[in-house]
Design a protein around this motif. Structure first.
Motif, PDB file in Angstrom:
ATOM      1  N   ASP A  39      -9.168  -5.943  -2.693  1.00 36.20           N
ATOM      2  CA  ASP A  39      -9.024  -5.562  -1.268  1.00 36.20           C
ATOM      3  C   ASP A  39      -7.921  -4.519  -1.080  1.00 36.20           C
ATOM      4  N   LEU A  40      -6.781  -4.749  -1.752  1.00 35.23           N
ATOM      5  CA  LEU A  40      -5.636  -3.846  -1.630  1.00 35.23           C
ATOM      6  C   LEU A  40      -5.935  -2.470  -2.238  1.00 35.23           C
ATOM      7  N   SER A  41      -6.434  -2.465  -3.476  1.00 37.92           N
ATOM      8  CA  SER A  41      -6.714  -1.192  -4.152  1.00 37.92           C
ATOM      9  C   SER A  41      -7.836  -0.451  -3.431  1.00 37.92           C
ATOM     10  N   GLY A  42      -8.812  -1.215  -2.931  1.00 32.02           N
ATOM     11  CA  GLY A  42      -9.913  -0.606  -2.178  1.00 32.02           C
ATOM     12  C   GLY A  42      -9.398   0.055  -0.911  1.00 32.02           C
ATOM     13  N   PHE A  43      -8.460  -0.603  -0.243  1.00 31.21           N
ATOM     14  CA  PHE A  43      -7.869  -0.035   0.972  1.00 31.21           C
ATOM     15  C   PHE A  43      -7.112   1.256   0.636  1.00 31.21           C
ATOM     16  N   VAL A  44      -6.362   1.228  -0.447  1.00 34.02           N
ATOM     17  CA  VAL A  44      -5.610   2.419  -0.875  1.00 34.02           C
ATOM     18  C   VAL A  44      -6.588   3.546  -1.243  1.00 34.02           C
ATOM     19  N   ALA A  56       0.854  -1.205   0.000  1.00 30.92           N
ATOM     20  CA  ALA A  56       0.000   0.000   0.000  1.00 30.92           C
ATOM     21  C   ALA A  56       0.885   1.249   0.000  1.00 30.92           C
ATOM     22  N   LEU A  57       1.949   1.233   0.811  1.00 32.46           N
ATOM     23  CA  LEU A  57       2.852   2.388   0.899  1.00 32.46           C
ATOM     24  C   LEU A  57       3.501   2.670  -0.463  1.00 32.46           C
ATOM     25  N   GLY A  85      -9.870   9.269   0.923  1.00 31.26           N
ATOM     26  CA  GLY A  85     -10.864   8.613   0.067  1.00 31.26           C
ATOM     27  C   GLY A  85     -10.945   9.201  -1.322  1.00 31.26           C
ATOM     28  N   VAL A  86     -10.636   8.383  -2.325  1.00 32.78           N
ATOM     29  CA  VAL A  86     -10.800   8.772  -3.730  1.00 32.78           C
ATOM     30  C   VAL A  86     -11.745   7.750  -4.375  1.00 32.78           C
ATOM     31  N   VAL A 121     -12.723  -3.594   2.601  1.00 28.96           N
ATOM     32  CA  VAL A 121     -11.395  -3.491   1.985  1.00 28.96           C
ATOM     33  C   VAL A 121     -10.357  -3.631   3.094  1.00 28.96           C
ATOM     34  N   ALA A 122      -9.229  -4.239   2.785  1.00 31.54           N
ATOM     35  CA  ALA A 122      -8.271  -4.490   3.860  1.00 31.54           C
ATOM     36  C   ALA A 122      -6.917  -4.938   3.341  1.00 31.54           C
ATOM     37  N   VAL A 123      -5.924  -4.791   4.239  1.00 37.79           N
ATOM     38  CA  VAL A 123      -4.639  -5.466   4.037  1.00 37.79           C
ATOM     39  C   VAL A 123      -4.406  -6.361   5.255  1.00 37.79           C
TER      40      VAL A 123
END
Ligand SMILES: NC(=O)c1ccc[n+]([C@@H]2O[C@H](COP(=O)([O-])OP(=O)(O)OC[C@H]3O[C@@H](n4cnc5c(N)ncnc54)[C@H](O)[C@@H]3O)[C@@H](O)[C@H]2O)c1
Ligand SMILES: [Zn+2]
Length: 377
Positions: A124-129, A96-97, A136-137, A158-160
């Motif tokens: 999940d990853l892209s949703g978290f980002v 994510a970073l 929030g975008v 969404v999650a990591v």
């Protein structure tokens, strides 16, 4: 590889739109073959900027990312593709970073959407980002696995992961749009496909007996990637998840029924050191939970036979392959769904309806997992 010709690509204008309203906002889930080609039009309708970011993995980029980029560019969009490696390990704060760092070069406007193109990991990853970047975008889910189309792209979770702890850091964040292009399912490996079928069968057992009967009649066509049967299957599964999630957006109670097969399933995944895939483990878990219910005198023996038969015909296992049942029971004690020290189970009452109980003894779980108990069915 499966033949894309058999997917009904010749009728790209056919699709089904399912509305889902969460937090007072409506999101459309579009399901059908060849839908990636229509992405530009939908993005314009939503009023997003002409710049978009696609997050995907290398395999999906090669299969569908470059073509999607071309569709968008030919419609006047500026496209940035951010690529991550494949696999569950990508669902990390570290990945994510890396994405945040790349996004800072891209984001000029808050109306630039993130398009999550891939399986559940990418979603999940892209949703978290998307949920966290600039607080929030806009997010557009573009699921390309059966599991992601019927399950992970719906509901806004969404999650990591945090080390070994799955989905520990996350949010509820609804996409603006879900585009499920069923033609993409044609390139899935058969194991990945069966993985998604486990969640499809789960939806039918917990909510919709007619859908279960439909699956019994159509499972061979679905596995042969018949375009119409695939679309119908995704649509009906999405409708079920939508109904459940709309009634329990924040996962306080009802949504728990979607964990049918998962309490035992997670334990099986863990003790097999993830050699048994999620869908396979859930399949074994669904049969075990049905046997528990049958032993308790609730679930009918004839329905147990139907369930086991459908799961087998879907290319999924119905029993634990040579694993220590006791180890699985131990692993279950560490499951986050344990409620006040007791194991909480979702069990079928009948096909189409489930109930929740924490009155299942560990010895009964062990018995049904080792098949020591003779079945009445
Ligand atoms: N958010 C939720 O509500 C929710 C629900 C269920 C599962 N999940 C998450 O979903 C993840 C699993 O998702 P998954 O099963 O889709 O696995 P995945 O995202 O790892 O995808 C599996 C593999 O298939 C490849 N792939 C994707 N689309 C393809 C295609 N069309 N053709 C060929 N290959 C393709 C990917 O590159 C990947 O290697 C887990 O992390 C799980 O926690 C989330
Ligand atoms: Zn699952």
């Amino acid at each position: 590889m499966r033949a894309r010709e058999s997917m009904g690509l010749l009728r790209p204008n056919e699709m089904t739109k399912i509305g889902i309203t969460l937090s007072g906002t409506r999101c459309d889930v579009c399901v059908g073959p060849g839908l990636h080609a229509q992405t530009a039009r939908w993005l314009r309708e939503l009023g997003f900027s002409k710049r978009v970011v696609i997050i995907t993995d290398s395999a999906v980029k090669r299969l569908y990312g470059t073509a999607l980029e071309q569709y968008l560019v030919s419609d006047g969009f500026k496209v940035v593709i951010l690529e991550v490696g494949g696999g569950e390990e990508q669902k990390s704060l570290q990945t994510a970073l890396g994405l945040y760092n790349q996004l800072s070069d891209v984001y000029a406007e808050r109306t630039t959407p993130i398009l999550a193109l891939g399986g559940g990991v990418i979603g999940d990853l892209s949703g978290f980002v998307a949920a966290t970047y600039l607080r929030g975008v806009p997010l557009v889910q573009m699921p390309t696995t059966l599991l992601a189309q019927v399950d992970s792209s719906i509901g806004g979770k969404v999650a990591v992961n945090h080390g070994q702890l799955k989905n520990r850091i996350g949010a509820f964040y609804q996409p603006s749009l879900v585009i499920s292009d069923t033609a993409t399912l044609g390139t899935l490996g058969s194991r990945e496909f069966a993985n998604g079928l486990a969640e499809v069968i789960k939806s039918a057992v917990v909510w919709d007996k007619e859908f279960f009967a439909y699956l019994e009649n159509s499972i061979d066509r679905i596995r042969a990637l018949d375009g119409e049967a695939l679309e119908e299957t995704v649509v009906r599964s999405v409708r079920i998840k939508t109904e459940v999630v709309e009634r329990d957006e924040k996962d306080l109670n009802l949504r728990n029924i979607l964990n049918y097969g998962h309490t035992i399933g997670h334990a099986i995944e863990t003790v097999s050191d993830f050699a048994i895939g999620h869908g396979e483990a859930v399949a074994i878990g669904m049969v075990a939970a049905a046997r528990i219910s049958n032993e308790m005198g609730v679930f009918d023996g004839g329905e147990l036979v139907r369930l086991r038969s459908l799961i087998g015909r879907a290319g999924l296992p119905t029993e634990m392959p040579g694993l220590e049942a006791e180890a699985a029971v131990q692993a279950m004690r560490h499951d986050k769904k344990i409620h006040e020290g007791k194991l909480r189970f979702v069990l079928p009452r009948t096909i189409g309806e489930v109930f929740t109980t924490d009155e299942v003894s560990p010895s009964l779980i062990e018995e049904v997992l080792t098949c020591r108990k003779n079945e009445e069915a």
